[in-house]
Design an enzyme around this catalytic site. Sequence first.
Site: not given
Ligand code: PEP
Length: 239
Positions: A9, A7, A88, A158, A90, A164, A200
């Site tokens: 983003k 992803n 997601h 998630e 976010e 993040g 992460s």
């Molecule tokens: C994501 O954007 O779905 C995500 C898991 O980000 P990160 O790997 O940076 O935690």
Amino acid sequence: MKIFAANFKMNKGQKETAEYLADFNPKCNDARVMVAVPFTSLSATKNAKKQVEIGAQNVHFAPSGAYTGEISAEMLVEAGATFCIVAHSERRKYFGETDETAAKRAKAAIDAGLDVIFCIGEDLAVREKGTFKRKLTTQLKNGLKPIDDSTHLIVAYEPVWAIGTGKVADVDTIAETHAHIRKFLNKKYNKFVPILYGGSVSEKNVAGICATKNVDGVLVGGASLDSARMKELILNGNK
Ligand code: PEP
């Protein structure tokens, strides 16, 4: 077959996306590799290797109309996307996404022929309170309400506190949570639905995560932005 989904983003415009994909040739005969790019970068993915699936990070639920600033599923298909991330955290946190709007997006995307990575996850307060199973069940129940056929569905767990933050969930937590999600999906659908872990994930921790029961792959943000790291992550997770 494990799934490795990147992803981007709001990173990588057309030039950077094209450069990334030119260099991105993961050794993965028996894995599924997916890359979700910003809308405007979809047109820069023409030279992606055949085994790399290209997708978007959001979709509107109407086919067309007075929805300024939005992109429909049909437009994504026309632009070359084969999948889309929906709900997601976010989107939920910054753009008012609810289980109900997410359900409409997922339905519209699947009806248009896209695969959907449907994201769920609890925040830290819910995890600490111990009510995460109830929260995830609600997200699944409401978010997947209009999806009767799971052929084009992937679910991504998630935990919001792990996205993040560098704070990855431990494998016991992932195993317990994925088992709960599996139970829900098995009850609702008569087909296998892959469950990804996201939060992460890196080339260093991916092997342990992918070896965990009911983990069918990973959704990767930060670590996916470097094509060499993503390639290593796929190699390590696919052992
Ligand atoms: C994501 O954007 O779905 C995500 C898991 O980000 P990160 O790997 O940076 O935690």
